[in-house]
Enzyme design. Structure first.
Site, PDB file in Angstrom:
ATOM      1  N   GLY A  12       7.417  19.087   5.725  1.00  0.00           N
ATOM      2  CA  GLY A  12       7.187  20.474   5.306  1.00  0.00           C
ATOM      3  C   GLY A  12       8.019  20.956   4.132  1.00  0.00           C
ATOM      4  O   GLY A  12       8.281  22.155   4.014  1.00  0.00           O
ATOM      5  N   SER A  13       8.364  20.057   3.208  1.00  0.00           N
ATOM      6  CA  SER A  13       9.182  20.538   2.084  1.00  0.00           C
ATOM      7  C   SER A  13       8.346  21.395   1.121  1.00  0.00           C
ATOM      8  O   SER A  13       8.866  22.361   0.554  1.00  0.00           O
ATOM      9  CB  SER A  13       9.853  19.373   1.347  1.00  0.00           C
ATOM     10  OG  SER A  13       8.920  18.615   0.626  1.00  0.00           O
ATOM     11  N   ASN A  14       7.076  21.070   0.934  1.00  0.00           N
ATOM     12  CA  ASN A  14       6.235  21.938   0.099  1.00  0.00           C
ATOM     13  C   ASN A  14       6.026  23.295   0.766  1.00  0.00           C
ATOM     14  O   ASN A  14       6.057  24.333   0.104  1.00  0.00           O
ATOM     15  CB  ASN A  14       4.885  21.263  -0.181  1.00  0.00           C
ATOM     16  CG  ASN A  14       4.960  20.312  -1.363  1.00  0.00           C
ATOM     17  OD1 ASN A  14       5.101  20.741  -2.501  1.00  0.00           O
ATOM     18  ND2 ASN A  14       4.916  19.013  -1.086  1.00  0.00           N
ATOM     19  N   ARG A  65     -13.079  14.152  15.736  1.00  0.00           N
ATOM     20  CA  ARG A  65     -12.776  14.986  14.570  1.00  0.00           C
ATOM     21  C   ARG A  65     -13.457  16.346  14.631  1.00  0.00           C
ATOM     22  O   ARG A  65     -12.865  17.369  14.301  1.00  0.00           O
ATOM     23  CB  ARG A  65     -13.165  14.246  13.293  1.00  0.00           C
ATOM     24  CG  ARG A  65     -12.803  15.029  12.049  1.00  0.00           C
ATOM     25  CD  ARG A  65     -13.073  14.254  10.794  1.00  0.00           C
ATOM     26  NE  ARG A  65     -12.282  13.043  10.751  1.00  0.00           N
ATOM     27  CZ  ARG A  65     -12.549  11.994   9.973  1.00  0.00           C
ATOM     28  NH1 ARG A  65     -13.604  12.022   9.195  1.00  0.00           N
ATOM     29  NH2 ARG A  65     -11.785  10.941   9.987  1.00  0.00           N
ATOM     30  N   ARG A  91      -4.601  14.852   8.101  1.00  0.00           N
ATOM     31  CA  ARG A  91      -5.868  14.570   8.782  1.00  0.00           C
ATOM     32  C   ARG A  91      -6.999  14.703   7.778  1.00  0.00           C
ATOM     33  O   ARG A  91      -6.993  15.621   6.959  1.00  0.00           O
ATOM     34  CB  ARG A  91      -6.129  15.573   9.926  1.00  0.00           C
ATOM     35  CG  ARG A  91      -5.068  15.641  10.979  1.00  0.00           C
ATOM     36  CD  ARG A  91      -4.927  14.373  11.780  1.00  0.00           C
ATOM     37  NE  ARG A  91      -6.146  13.975  12.469  1.00  0.00           N
ATOM     38  CZ  ARG A  91      -6.302  12.798  13.070  1.00  0.00           C
ATOM     39  NH1 ARG A  91      -5.335  11.897  13.026  1.00  0.00           N
ATOM     40  NH2 ARG A  91      -7.420  12.514  13.691  1.00  0.00           N
ATOM     41  N   LEU A  93     -10.476  15.960   6.920  1.00  0.00           N
ATOM     42  CA  LEU A  93     -11.216  17.089   7.479  1.00  0.00           C
ATOM     43  C   LEU A  93     -12.720  16.862   7.330  1.00  0.00           C
ATOM     44  O   LEU A  93     -13.176  16.281   6.339  1.00  0.00           O
ATOM     45  CB  LEU A  93     -10.804  18.365   6.743  1.00  0.00           C
ATOM     46  CG  LEU A  93      -9.317  18.722   6.945  1.00  0.00           C
ATOM     47  CD1 LEU A  93      -8.838  19.703   5.882  1.00  0.00           C
ATOM     48  CD2 LEU A  93      -9.087  19.293   8.347  1.00  0.00           C
ATOM     49  N   ASN A 107      -5.099  21.953  -1.893  1.00  0.00           N
ATOM     50  CA  ASN A 107      -4.264  20.810  -1.474  1.00  0.00           C
ATOM     51  C   ASN A 107      -3.347  20.400  -2.618  1.00  0.00           C
ATOM     52  O   ASN A 107      -3.654  20.632  -3.787  1.00  0.00           O
ATOM     53  CB  ASN A 107      -5.183  19.628  -1.115  1.00  0.00           C
ATOM     54  CG  ASN A 107      -4.402  18.426  -0.596  1.00  0.00           C
ATOM     55  OD1 ASN A 107      -3.485  18.571   0.226  1.00  0.00           O
ATOM     56  ND2 ASN A 107      -4.741  17.236  -1.070  1.00  0.00           N
ATOM     57  N   HIS A 109      -1.574  16.830  -4.023  1.00  0.00           N
ATOM     58  CA  HIS A 109      -1.671  15.382  -3.859  1.00  0.00           C
ATOM     59  C   HIS A 109      -0.645  14.722  -4.781  1.00  0.00           C
ATOM     60  O   HIS A 109      -0.518  15.112  -5.948  1.00  0.00           O
ATOM     61  CB  HIS A 109      -3.085  14.915  -4.217  1.00  0.00           C
ATOM     62  CG  HIS A 109      -3.259  13.441  -4.074  1.00  0.00           C
ATOM     63  ND1 HIS A 109      -3.415  12.825  -2.840  1.00  0.00           N
ATOM     64  CD2 HIS A 109      -3.250  12.442  -4.990  1.00  0.00           C
ATOM     65  CE1 HIS A 109      -3.513  11.523  -3.022  1.00  0.00           C
ATOM     66  NE2 HIS A 109      -3.413  11.259  -4.316  1.00  0.00           N
ATOM     67  N   THR A 141     -12.722  19.648  -1.668  1.00  0.00           N
ATOM     68  CA  THR A 141     -14.167  19.490  -1.506  1.00  0.00           C
ATOM     69  C   THR A 141     -14.374  18.335  -0.527  1.00  0.00           C
ATOM     70  O   THR A 141     -13.411  17.621  -0.201  1.00  0.00           O
ATOM     71  CB  THR A 141     -14.841  19.184  -2.865  1.00  0.00           C
ATOM     72  OG1 THR A 141     -14.207  18.029  -3.418  1.00  0.00           O
ATOM     73  CG2 THR A 141     -14.720  20.353  -3.826  1.00  0.00           C
TER      74      THR A 141
HETATM   75  C1  GRF Z   1       3.718  15.522  -0.459  1.00  0.00           C
HETATM   76  O1  GRF Z   1       4.050  14.450  -1.294  1.00  0.00           O
HETATM   77  C2  GRF Z   1       2.329  16.014  -0.762  1.00  0.00           C
HETATM   78  O2  GRF Z   1       1.967  15.867  -2.098  1.00  0.00           O
HETATM   79  C3  GRF Z   1       1.467  15.118   0.099  1.00  0.00           C
HETATM   80  O3  GRF Z   1       2.222  14.904   1.268  1.00  0.00           O
HETATM   81  C4  GRF Z   1       3.602  15.077   0.988  1.00  0.00           C
HETATM   82  C5  GRF Z   1       4.085  16.129   1.942  1.00  0.00           C
HETATM   83  O4  GRF Z   1       5.464  16.334   1.867  1.00  0.00           O
HETATM   84  N1  GRF Z   1       0.169  15.705   0.316  1.00  0.00           N
HETATM   85  P1  GRF Z   1       6.101  17.624   2.547  1.00  0.00           P
HETATM   86  O5  GRF Z   1       5.694  17.593   4.009  1.00  0.00           O
HETATM   87  O6  GRF Z   1       5.580  18.825   1.844  1.00  0.00           O
HETATM   88  O7  GRF Z   1       7.591  17.456   2.395  1.00  0.00           O
END
Ligand code: GRF
Length: 218
Positions: A12-14, A65, A91, A93, A107, A109, A141
């Site tokens: 969960g760092s983002n 799912r 997951r 979706l 999202n 990525h 999408t």
């Molecule tokens: C990040 O690298 C993000 O781009 C990818 O999964 C990772 C999640 O990291 N989708 P965090 O849980 O946000 O630390």
């Protein structure tokens, strides 16, 4: 003010960077809740410690799912969010789920899409010998990691990098890029035209790419 639900599966760092950016006043959204498909996701505690409601929809408790996605949608809809943010949500979706939130499901990525969709992006970038790597924020999408690109951030691949070092360099950029992209969306500055994202006229187009200076290339 737009409200958002953040979906996570892990550290969960983002998510934390989004919550912190909201707290410091630079991201004008309300984080209504953080949902995880894993009860042990470390990000849940971080969210709770910042006063954000959390909820688990454990995918192992559902027959498949479709059933999981239906339960997840019900949990999300209880907060009636304007924006659904995937932040390390691991997951895949269903198409129905994606279509339900079309145009407001976002999202991040860890690659410069369309290069390296899927998993293990940093190792694959090293294996290909690319010199520039990075991250992408995009609308979701039904085709995995292929939705309209909102913003990207680039980093150099340096000699001696391994996947962990490269991942850390990219992650630092993710934490800057995601709040910025969500802010544009929340402020109504984004539109999708012919499958491509346009920013409103006030926005300098150059800002769509964040890139640190590469010392050797000044
Ligand atoms: C990040 O690298 C993000 O781009 C990818 O999964 C990772 C999640 O990291 N989708 P965090 O849980 O946000 O630390």
């Amino acid at each position: 003010m737009k409200s958002t639900v953040i979906l996570i599966s892990g550290r969960g760092s983002n998510m934390a960077s989004l919550i912190d950016t909201v707290a410091d006043g630079s991201l004008p959204v309300r984080v209504a809740a953080v949902l995880s498909n894993r009860p042990d996701a470390p990000g849940l505690e971080i969210a709770a410690s910042r006063g954000i409601p959390t909820r688990v929809v454990d995918h192992t408790q559902y027959s498949g799912r479709e059933a999981f996605d239906a339960a997840l949608a019900e949990a999300i809809d209880a907060y009636a969010p304007d924006i659904v943010v995937l932040a390390g949500f691991l997951r895949i979706l269903s198409d129905d789920f994606v279509m339900r939130y079309a145009g407001r499901l976002i999202n991040i990525h860890p690659s410069l899409l369309p290069a390296f969709p899927g998993l293990h992006t940093h190792q694959r970038a090293l294996d290909e010998g690319v010199r520039i790597h990075g991250c992408t924020v995009h609308f979701v999408t039904p085709t995995l990691d292929h939705g309209p690109i909102i913003a990207q951030a680039a980093v150099p691949v340096l000699d001696g990098d391994d996947a962990a070092r490269l991942a850390a360099r990219v992650l630092e950029m993710e934490h800057r890029l995601y709040p910025l992209a969500i802010r544009w969306f929340a402020e109504g500055r984004l539109s999708v035209v012919d499958g491509r994202v346009a920013l409103d006229a006030e926005q300098d187009a150059a800002v769509k790419l964040i890139s640190p200076r590469v010392p050797e290339c000044r």
